[in-house]
Design an enzyme around this catalytic site. Sequence first.
Site, mmCIF file in Angstrom:
data_model
loop_
_atom_site.group_PDB
_atom_site.id
_atom_site.type_symbol
_atom_site.label_atom_id
_atom_site.label_comp_id
_atom_site.label_asym_id
_atom_site.label_seq_id
_atom_site.Cartn_x
_atom_site.Cartn_y
_atom_site.Cartn_z
ATOM 1 N N SER A 81 0.790 -1.267 -0.058
ATOM 2 C CA SER A 81 -0.018 0.096 0.075
ATOM 3 C C SER A 81 0.842 1.180 -0.098
ATOM 4 O O SER A 81 1.992 1.307 0.442
ATOM 5 C CB SER A 81 -1.010 -0.199 1.288
ATOM 6 N N LYS B 65 -4.412 -6.673 3.329
ATOM 7 C CA LYS B 65 -4.155 -5.513 2.550
ATOM 8 C C LYS B 65 -5.799 -5.276 2.175
ATOM 9 O O LYS B 65 -6.059 -4.154 2.108
ATOM 10 C CB LYS B 65 -3.430 -5.996 1.346
ATOM 11 N N GLU C 195 -9.824 2.071 4.616
ATOM 12 C CA GLU C 195 -9.651 3.616 3.892
ATOM 13 C C GLU C 195 -10.683 3.809 3.165
ATOM 14 O O GLU C 195 -11.161 5.288 3.442
ATOM 15 C CB GLU C 195 -8.538 3.164 2.680
ATOM 16 N N HIS D 101 -7.169 -3.315 4.899
ATOM 17 C CA HIS D 101 -6.767 -1.901 4.935
ATOM 18 C C HIS D 101 -7.479 -1.014 4.134
ATOM 19 O O HIS D 101 -7.938 0.107 4.264
ATOM 20 C CB HIS D 101 -5.272 -2.179 4.535
ATOM 21 N N ASN D 102 -7.846 -1.676 2.678
ATOM 22 C CA ASN D 102 -8.579 -0.740 1.994
ATOM 23 C C ASN D 102 -10.164 -0.481 2.167
ATOM 24 O O ASN D 102 -10.291 0.429 2.013
ATOM 25 C CB ASN D 102 -8.298 -1.465 0.420
HETATM 26 P P1 NBP Z 1 -1.622 -2.234 -14.049
HETATM 27 O O1 NBP Z 1 -2.302 -2.883 -12.924
HETATM 28 O O2 NBP Z 1 -2.061 -1.153 -14.742
HETATM 29 O O3 NBP Z 1 -0.852 -3.308 -14.714
HETATM 30 C C1 NBP Z 1 -0.105 -2.976 -15.854
HETATM 31 C C2 NBP Z 1 1.096 -4.071 -15.778
HETATM 32 O O4 NBP Z 1 0.602 -5.213 -15.977
HETATM 33 C C3 NBP Z 1 1.831 -3.697 -17.019
HETATM 34 O O5 NBP Z 1 3.376 -4.114 -16.540
HETATM 35 C C4 NBP Z 1 1.607 -4.691 -18.020
HETATM 36 O O6 NBP Z 1 2.530 -5.139 -19.171
HETATM 37 C C5 NBP Z 1 1.213 -6.088 -17.055
HETATM 38 N N1 NBP Z 1 0.515 -6.996 -17.977
HETATM 39 C C6 NBP Z 1 -0.756 -7.157 -18.151
HETATM 40 BR BR1 NBP Z 1 -1.993 -5.651 -18.109
HETATM 41 N N2 NBP Z 1 -1.267 -8.166 -18.656
HETATM 42 C C7 NBP Z 1 0.047 -9.012 -18.736
HETATM 43 C C8 NBP Z 1 0.160 -10.372 -19.032
HETATM 44 N N3 NBP Z 1 -0.935 -11.282 -19.530
HETATM 45 N N4 NBP Z 1 1.397 -10.837 -18.815
HETATM 46 C C9 NBP Z 1 2.418 -10.096 -18.544
HETATM 47 N N5 NBP Z 1 2.173 -8.974 -18.045
HETATM 48 C C10 NBP Z 1 0.895 -8.231 -18.145
HETATM 49 O O7 NBP Z 1 -0.337 -1.686 -13.111
HETATM 50 P P2 NBP Z 1 -0.048 -0.901 -11.674
HETATM 51 O O8 NBP Z 1 -1.005 0.259 -11.619
HETATM 52 O O9 NBP Z 1 1.277 -0.479 -11.562
HETATM 53 O O10 NBP Z 1 -0.305 -1.676 -10.582
HETATM 54 C C11 NBP Z 1 0.251 -3.132 -10.436
HETATM 55 C C12 NBP Z 1 -0.419 -3.848 -9.466
HETATM 56 O O11 NBP Z 1 -0.294 -3.302 -8.131
HETATM 57 C C13 NBP Z 1 -1.758 -4.235 -9.553
HETATM 58 O O12 NBP Z 1 -2.305 -5.413 -9.122
HETATM 59 C C14 NBP Z 1 -2.408 -3.042 -8.590
HETATM 60 O O13 NBP Z 1 -3.832 -3.665 -8.096
HETATM 61 C C15 NBP Z 1 -1.489 -3.101 -7.638
HETATM 62 N N6 NBP Z 1 -1.508 -2.028 -6.682
HETATM 63 C C16 NBP Z 1 -1.671 -0.521 -7.372
HETATM 64 C C17 NBP Z 1 -1.698 0.807 -6.734
HETATM 65 C C18 NBP Z 1 -1.579 2.038 -7.278
HETATM 66 O O14 NBP Z 1 -1.708 2.861 -6.928
HETATM 67 N N7 NBP Z 1 -1.588 1.922 -8.628
HETATM 68 C C19 NBP Z 1 -1.403 0.570 -5.067
HETATM 69 C C20 NBP Z 1 -1.343 -0.506 -4.835
HETATM 70 C C21 NBP Z 1 -1.522 -1.808 -5.380
HETATM 71 P P3 NBP Z 1 2.482 -4.356 -20.478
HETATM 72 O O15 NBP Z 1 3.189 -3.168 -20.411
HETATM 73 O O16 NBP Z 1 2.943 -5.250 -21.614
HETATM 74 O O17 NBP Z 1 0.916 -4.061 -21.003
#
Ligand code: NBP
Length: 479
Positions: free
Chosen positions: A128, A182, A189, A185-186
Amino acid sequence: ATANIGVVGLAVMGSNLARNLASREGNTVAIFNRTFAKTEELTTDHPEAGFVSTSTYEEFAASLQKPRTAIIMVKAGGPTDAVINSLVEVFEPGDIIVDGGNALFTDTIRREKAVRETGINFVGAGISGGEEGALLGPSIMPGGSDASWVTLGPILKSIAAIAEGEPCVTHIGHDGAGHFVKMVHNGIEYADMQLIAEAYDLIRRGTGKTPAEIADVFAEWNAGELESYLIEITAEVLRQVDAATGQPLVDVILDQAGAKGTGAWTVQTALNLGVPVSGIAEAVFARSLSSHPEQRIISQVLPGVEEELTVEDTDAFIEDVRLALYASKIVAYSQGFDEIRAGAAEYNWQIDLGAVSKIWRGGCIIRAQFLNRIADAYTEAPELPVLLTAPYFVEALGRAQGAWRRIVSTAAGSGIPAPAFSSSLAYYDGLRADRLPAALIQGQRDFFGAHTYKRIDKEGTFHTLWSGDRTEIEAEDTH
Ligand code: NBP
């Protein structure tokens, strides 16, 4: 093999986590992303990180020292399964795969079991703190085996936020425990945000203060017992002026709240566990209500109250709102910890609730001073059945309850929706009640379904012959 840790998935979270890892002494980070262009971009943009850029899963595995450790940061669901399957093919027994995404804990339980059968360790770790947290220090909630924690612990401790000298990471429990915590936690939130929004709405409608003036109120609150990241950013958002219109930004943002599902998971899981997380549920439902414009237009025909709320003593009203917010917040956290306690019992996790509250003091979205009080409560009484019965919270609720009741009745009397304030108070009064009308419900259930009831004055299970002569008989316990 040159890297001691790898990251798969280089969107905003993964890139920042990889940079965070690379910035720590002794780490060399291998990176991989499905679309190689992103891997190249990150390597070029951050030469200081010394990333080991890889373009295939084979190359990624070959670049990692054994036992290999890789953190996956991709979209939850199918993408996570796809990456796990690819890593399992190139990793070996003893290696560790960490899913740092927002996985549903039951998926993590399933994945941990399946991956364990290959001899590879799988750890679901809730992370988080959003993008800034990932870069500078998140709060990390890892599950998985004790053996994985031995290797992973020092790495995660090195990148986690620090709160009062302690890293915001602890081994939560086995398999899905980290993602469960987690998720809750959300959920908390969601409740915290809804309560703050209700407080803002009441102050605005009751006092006529502008958003910028209300920002000052929140900034002041942030210097006291409500001190938290969410109160701090609330002041920032309220102070923001829209460049295009000159209006407060909050007045030009469409009032329909989005959600990515973790709040709903918290409530769905609580329903399955039979835990009354009513404050969290109201927060999730309030977002759903807001995002149905077609129903809200229809509602304009619904009659409301004649007179708008006008407050005579602004300072006293604002102080009442502050106390109502604090009391409702205690309820929301108490309900969330109740859900963790129930989840731990259901899934056989040994979760240290005090340790959970401590790792939420830094890095994560609900970070707050207040979490120290929760940690104290569980240090004093680890088996505390309901958090809000800890002496500190009993005192705080006693101090706040008059204000809390005034605010809830003012909101109802003025036609201002305050669902999280109201339901938190109803929960509090439910816990306090000597007798609940549940007795009547048992009578109704017995009437239409012969569901039986217990008596207060003798052992056994009873049924009244409602369709016969209405005498009472002893019955089999059918609940
Ligand atoms: P995203 O949730 O937007 O995911 C994008 C990533 O997933 C890219 O690297 C993409 O690769 C990859 N991907 C996908 Br889509 N399909 C795939 C596949 N079949 N094989 C391999 N790679 C694949 O990214 P994020 O916002 O950075 O979040 C990442 C994780 O962290 C998520 O689970 C999210 O819920 C969690 N999270 C996010 C936050 C936040 O604030 N954003 C906070 C806490 C946790 P590509 O580049 O090739 O499309």
